[in-house]
Scaffold this motif. Structure first.
Motif, PDB file in Angstrom:
ATOM      1  N   ALA A 108      12.706  30.806 120.897  1.00  0.00           N
ATOM      2  CA  ALA A 108      11.301  30.486 120.615  1.00  0.00           C
ATOM      3  C   ALA A 108      10.915  30.981 119.222  1.00  0.00           C
ATOM      4  O   ALA A 108      10.248  30.272 118.460  1.00  0.00           O
ATOM      5  CB  ALA A 108      10.398  31.107 121.680  1.00  0.00           C
ATOM      6  N   TRP A 158      10.118  27.502 117.712  1.00  0.00           N
ATOM      7  CA  TRP A 158       8.775  27.104 118.150  1.00  0.00           C
ATOM      8  C   TRP A 158       7.753  27.501 117.118  1.00  0.00           C
ATOM      9  O   TRP A 158       7.859  28.605 116.573  1.00  0.00           O
ATOM     10  CB  TRP A 158       8.438  27.761 119.489  1.00  0.00           C
ATOM     11  N   PRO A 159       6.709  26.720 116.864  1.00  0.00           N
ATOM     12  CA  PRO A 159       6.565  25.368 117.420  1.00  0.00           C
ATOM     13  C   PRO A 159       7.591  24.416 116.801  1.00  0.00           C
ATOM     14  O   PRO A 159       7.872  24.517 115.608  1.00  0.00           O
ATOM     15  CB  PRO A 159       5.136  24.988 117.012  1.00  0.00           C
ATOM     16  N   ARG A 173       7.976  23.240 126.265  1.00  0.00           N
ATOM     17  CA  ARG A 173       8.086  23.347 124.805  1.00  0.00           C
ATOM     18  C   ARG A 173       6.729  23.493 124.139  1.00  0.00           C
ATOM     19  O   ARG A 173       5.699  23.108 124.707  1.00  0.00           O
ATOM     20  CB  ARG A 173       8.871  22.168 124.216  1.00  0.00           C
TER      21      ARG A 173
END
Ligand code: TXA
Ligand code: MG
Length: 317
Positions: A88, A92-93, A122
């Motif tokens: 992450a 992410w994002p 997600r």
């Protein structure tokens, strides 16, 4: 489920608020993400999620990806672990979906996971998707916004071509930057596993985890449409790794060559990924067989070849 008219929205604050209100009221709203357009429903509402399956004509055993605003929101629905945190932080994002064990108190419709005890989740990077998630302040289940088994949409026009009148609204913010669905990594076993190649090359993910990803194996308990052999299919027949087109064929090129449409004249795989579904949509409208030039099978080329193989696979009906 039949809707009179699909409303076309823009990305103004008022339009995003209107889209969030529709989602909150259990309606379907298609919205842009950096990968492809998603067909969103409030993931906590059973009837809204059921409507996704109905609008897409999607087999009900195919689970959906839940979209959330940030890592903290993700932790409300799945059992987090160290590897999830690492991925992450790195991606992410962005176009990475993680599959993790579902928390007991998740509060999502069980239709989202199609009864599995894991959840695909997600955090999208597209500003419109992020604004929408913040405005709803809740989880959005969203498959690609196309009728099941057809080419994924990378523009609002593609969405309307497949789903006009079947969904409440679509937010138009032009073409998607990446153009391929997210890469899906399973984190429920001992080692991270590549469940679907996609918008982030597996080499990049392997750099972030400092080791190799396990490959998806047919024994996996996953009934994913992305894993069905025939998927992303145009109406026309597709022939891959073609050096040149046969007489009646259209030619989808890659690199410097004479062709009907070129994925990337410069031979750039990111540009080819961004063009892939749009070019397939456009060639498909001409209702002639399509030959496709060879695409190198590395980096994003793996995900492109994965989608092309599924589009070319023999199908029933
Ligand atoms: O980029 C994307 O991922 C786009 C945008 C809209 O976010 N969404 C997308 O969703 O491609 P969809 O529904 O077309 O593909 C979701 C894939 C399917 O292959 C599904 O089977 C798999 O994710 N999936 C969902 N839940 C899963 C789970 N619990 N375990 C394994 N695979 C799962
Ligand atoms: Mg899809």
């Amino acid at each position: 489920m039949t809707q009179a008219k699909t409303i076309l929205l823009g990305k103004s604050t008022e339009d995003i608020a209107r889209a969030a209100t529709l989602l909150g009221a259990g309606r379907l709203v298609a919205f842009p993400t950096e990968t492809v357009y998603g067909l969103g429903a409030d993931a906590r509402q059973r009837l809204a999620v059921a409507d996704i399956y109905a609008a897409k004509g999607r087999p009900s055993f195919n689970p959906l990806i839940v979209h959330v605003a940030d890592e903290d929101a993700a932790k409300r629905y799945v059992m987090w672990n160290e590897m999830a945190g690492r991925l992450a932080r790195a991606f992410w994002p962005g176009p990475l979906t993680l599959v993790l064990p579902l928390r007991a108190d998740h509060g999502l419709s069980s239709l989202v996971t199609a009864g599995l005890d894991t959840l695909a989740i997600r955090v999208p990077a597209h500003p419109v998707a992020r604004d929408l998630l913040r405005a709803l302040d809740g989880p959005v289940a969203a498959p690609s916004a196309n009728p099941s088994g057809r080419i994924s949409p990378t523009t609002a026009e593609h969405v309307l071509a497949g789903l006009d009148g079947r969904i409440a609204a679509v937010i138009d913010d032009g073409p998607c930057r990446v153009g391929l669905e997210s890469t899906i990594v399973g984190l429920t076993g001992e080692r991270p596993r590549l469940l679907r190649p996609g918008g982030i090359a597996s080499e990049e993910i392997e750099m972030a985890i400092g080791g190799a990803l396990d490959a998806h194996s047919p024994g996996d308990t996953l009934n994913a449409p992305g894993q069905l052999v025939s998927h992303y299919a145009p109406r026309a027949q597709l022939r891959l790794n073609a050096d040149r087109p046969a007489r009646e064929e259209l030619f989808l090129g890659f690199g410097p060559m004479v062709c009907d449409l070129n994925l990337s004249e410069a031979g750039d795989l990111a540009e080819a990924a961004a063009n892939l579904f749009d070019h397939l949509h456009r060639l498909d409208e001409m209702l002639r067989p399509i030959a496709v030039a060879p695409i190198p099978d590395c980096g994003l080329g793996r995900a492109i070849n994965d989608r092309l193989r599924r589009a070319a696979a023999p199908r029933e009906q």
